[in-house]
Scaffold this active site. Structure first.
Site, PDB file in Angstrom:
ATOM      1  N   ALA A 137      12.115  -7.210   7.441  1.00  0.00           N
ATOM      2  CA  ALA A 137      13.088  -6.117   7.483  1.00  0.00           C
ATOM      3  C   ALA A 137      12.509  -4.839   8.088  1.00  0.00           C
ATOM      4  CB  ALA A 137      13.620  -5.842   6.087  1.00  0.00           C
ATOM      5  N   THR A 138      11.207  -4.633   7.953  1.00  0.00           N
ATOM      6  CA  THR A 138      10.610  -3.436   8.574  1.00  0.00           C
ATOM      7  C   THR A 138      10.868  -3.478  10.078  1.00  0.00           C
ATOM      8  OG1 THR A 138       8.920  -3.285   6.874  1.00  0.00           O
ATOM      9  CG2 THR A 138       8.437  -2.196   8.967  1.00  0.00           C
ATOM     10  N   ASN A 154      15.920  -0.251  -3.380  1.00  0.00           N
ATOM     11  CA  ASN A 154      14.803  -1.038  -3.903  1.00  0.00           C
ATOM     12  C   ASN A 154      14.170  -0.437  -5.147  1.00  0.00           C
ATOM     13  OD1 ASN A 154      14.233   0.805  -1.626  1.00  0.00           O
ATOM     14  ND2 ASN A 154      12.108   0.463  -2.181  1.00  0.00           N
ATOM     15  N   GLN A 196      17.473  -5.625  -0.053  1.00  0.00           N
ATOM     16  CA  GLN A 196      17.473  -5.902  -1.500  1.00  0.00           C
ATOM     17  C   GLN A 196      18.786  -6.538  -1.953  1.00  0.00           C
ATOM     18  OE1 GLN A 196      15.021  -5.606  -3.713  1.00  0.00           O
ATOM     19  NE2 GLN A 196      13.532  -4.557  -2.404  1.00  0.00           N
ATOM     20  N   SER A 206      15.437  -9.806   4.795  1.00  0.00           N
ATOM     21  CA  SER A 206      14.090 -10.368   4.808  1.00  0.00           C
ATOM     22  C   SER A 206      13.979 -11.488   3.790  1.00  0.00           C
ATOM     23  CB  SER A 206      13.130  -9.231   4.446  1.00  0.00           C
ATOM     24  OG  SER A 206      11.804  -9.647   4.538  1.00  0.00           O
ATOM     25  N   ALA A 207      13.419 -12.641   4.215  1.00  0.00           N
ATOM     26  CA  ALA A 207      13.447 -13.832   3.359  1.00  0.00           C
ATOM     27  C   ALA A 207      12.647 -13.690   2.065  1.00  0.00           C
ATOM     28  CB  ALA A 207      12.914 -15.032   4.146  1.00  0.00           C
ATOM     29  N   HIS A 208      11.569 -12.887   2.090  1.00  0.00           N
ATOM     30  CA  HIS A 208      10.699 -12.894   0.893  1.00  0.00           C
ATOM     31  C   HIS A 208      11.320 -12.186  -0.305  1.00  0.00           C
ATOM     32  CE1 HIS A 208       8.654  -8.809   0.775  1.00  0.00           C
ATOM     33  NE2 HIS A 208       9.074  -8.770   2.027  1.00  0.00           N
ATOM     34  N   CYS A 226       6.197  -1.905  -2.935  1.00  0.00           N
ATOM     35  CA  CYS A 226       6.331  -2.683  -1.697  1.00  0.00           C
ATOM     36  C   CYS A 226       6.516  -1.788  -0.507  1.00  0.00           C
ATOM     37  CB  CYS A 226       7.523  -3.631  -1.779  1.00  0.00           C
ATOM     38  SG  CYS A 226       9.107  -2.820  -1.665  1.00  0.00           S
TER      39      CYS A 226
HETATM   40  C1  LIG Z   1      15.087  -1.872   1.020  1.00  0.00           C
HETATM   41  C2  LIG Z   1      13.949  -2.439   1.787  1.00  0.00           C
HETATM   42  N1  LIG Z   1      13.947  -2.358   3.127  1.00  0.00           N
HETATM   43  C3  LIG Z   1      12.949  -2.865   3.866  1.00  0.00           C
HETATM   44  C4  LIG Z   1      11.860  -3.490   3.283  1.00  0.00           C
HETATM   45  C5  LIG Z   1      10.771  -4.034   4.148  1.00  0.00           C
HETATM   46  O1  LIG Z   1      10.877  -5.425   4.229  1.00  0.00           O
HETATM   47  P1  LIG Z   1       9.730  -6.349   4.836  1.00  0.00           P
HETATM   48  O2  LIG Z   1       8.730  -6.513   3.739  1.00  0.00           O
HETATM   49  O3  LIG Z   1      10.413  -7.610   5.189  1.00  0.00           O
HETATM   50  O4  LIG Z   1       9.186  -5.658   6.044  1.00  0.00           O
HETATM   51  C6  LIG Z   1      11.813  -3.596   1.870  1.00  0.00           C
HETATM   52  C7  LIG Z   1      10.694  -4.201   1.119  1.00  0.00           C
HETATM   53  O5  LIG Z   1       9.582  -4.114   1.349  1.00  0.00           O
HETATM   54  C8  LIG Z   1      12.888  -3.060   1.118  1.00  0.00           C
HETATM   55  O6  LIG Z   1      12.899  -3.131  -0.209  1.00  0.00           O
END
Ligand SMILES: Cc1ncc(COP(=O)(O)O)c(C=O)c1O
Length: 400
Positions: A75-76, A160, A188, A208-210, A341
């Protein structure tokens, strides 16, 4: 020495990969290992077929068309691609973006970068701490901010830290009326509450899958391709993968795993969200019963499922020091303060600050993210451990 394993109540940070997902992924590491871009042999075909099937399944689960999904590393990257990619196509007279300060750093940081490049960023107000809908964006303020020509409004679907669910559909309707696009970080939300890109009327949406029991390092961006199509500039150039919008060899096991994980999460969603809400409410009741007004609920009320993610609880403890609280609680539970996170360098939560919570309470806050492995017994243990640590710290501070 590595810390001992304690019950895991940090499912907003990440989730374990479901073993059924691992199983679905396994063949794509060393048996069906082909590169889906290899169009002239069977190894490539079978990988491309697996990607196409996963893409179709994911798209269907989100109400999108398969060609509207761009696979990313998470997601980043998807948030960066949406924000920077749309900004690069913005005409000079619309270089204005609106977002609340409660967004994730992977949205806030690209926005701050654009600010340095000459974009104006307007910070959208959210409802204050203590209100039933604390953390929700203020739609009247949005309407005011939209009077200025605006390229983009960014609003996450679920937060989050405090789990607040935003009225994304209303935000999108307002934004579109004023000619602005809408990006929604649904990281989320996907797999935890129903998400339909057409119902939400968003232009781009990341996930994001994780976060839903899939693997790390794989995610996607939904990009609307009709009524009318939305265009963005890529961030990565190379082999022209993903219709030229995200070059780089596709992560086939990750994509297959993400589709399987979402399928399973959606199958289990109705029962699981009821179960998690019950456990979360039980945790809050136990804390409140034992600590009374020494514990403060952060974020929206718990009894309106449309306002808050079912497994989320965030609260602050009066009269205790934040670091000591986290150190004490971490001996019994895996939880986080603020948002582990989101940053490698933890700072007091920008989300709680944006709600107007006083600094001492921001520091003395804990975020609980409940998930599949949690049981009622663990919740009772968690409440007991937190109460014990809070009482010990409060009595130490009143003695000294
Ligand atoms: C709301 C939100 N956006 C983006 C991210 C980033 O996701 P990723 O870990 O897949 O880069 C996170 C978690 O880390 C999140 O909680």
């Amino acid at each position: 020495m590595a810390p001992t394993k304690v019950p895991y109540l940090d499912h907003h940070a990440t989730t374990p990969v479901d073993l059924r997902v691992v199983e679905a992924m396994l063949p794509y590491f060393s048996q069906q290992f082909g590169n889906p871009a290899s169009v002239n042999h069977a190894y490539g075909y079978e990988a491309a077929e697996a990607v196409a099937a996963a893409r179709a399944q994911l798209a269907q689960a989100l109400g999108a068309e398969p060609r509207e999904l761009i696979f990313t590393s998470g997601a980043t990257e998807a948030n960066n691609l949406a924000i920077l990619g749309l900004a690069r196509r913005t005409p000079a007279q619309r270089r204005h973006i609106i977002a609340p300060r409660t967004e994730h750093p992977s949205v806030l940081d690209p926005l701050r970068y654009l600010q340095r490049q000459g974009f104006q960023i307007s910070w959208l107000r959210v409802q204050e701490h203590g209100k039933p809908d604390a953390g929700r964006v203020d739609l009247d303020h949005l309407e005011q901010l939209l009077q200025k020509p605006t390229a983009l409004v960014c609003v996450m679907l679920a937060n989050n830290e405090i789990g607040v669910i935003q009225p994304v559909e209303q935000v999108a309707q307002l934004a579109h009326r004023h000619g602005a696009l809408v990006h929604c970080d649904a990281t989320q939300a996907v797999g935890r509450i129903p998400v339909d890109v057409r119902r939400l009327e968003v232009d781009t949406l990341s996930f994001s899958a994780h976060k839903f029991y899939g693997p790390k390092g794989i995610g996607a961006l939904f990009l609307r391709r009709r009524d009318p199509p939305v265009r963005l500039e890529p961030l990565l150039y190379g082999g022209g993968h993903e219709r030229g919008l995200r070059s780089g060899t596709l992560n086939v096991p990750g994509i297959v795993g993400m589709a399987e994980a979402l399928k399973l999460a959606l199958q289990e969603l109705p029962q699981e969200s009821r179960r998690l809400a019950e456990l979360r409410n039980r945790l809050w009741s136990l804390l409140e019963e034992a600590l009374g007004d020494q514990v403060v609920l952060n974020g929206p009320v718990l009894d309106r499922p449309q306002l808050r993610l079912p497994g989320n609880l965030n609260c602050s403890f009066v009269g205790v020091e934040g670091d000591a609280l986290l150190v004490g609680v971490s001996q019994h539970l895996a939880v986080s303060s603020g948002s582990a996170c989101s940053t490698a360098e933890p700072e007091p939560s920008h989300v709680l600050r944006a709600l107007g919570l006083e600094d001492a309470l921001v520091r003395a806050s804990l975020r609980f993210g409940l998930g599949r492995s949690n049981t009622a017994e663990q919740i009772d243990q968690a409440a007991q451990a937190v109460v014990q640590v809070v009482r010990r710290l409060r009595s130490a501070s009143t003695c000294s």
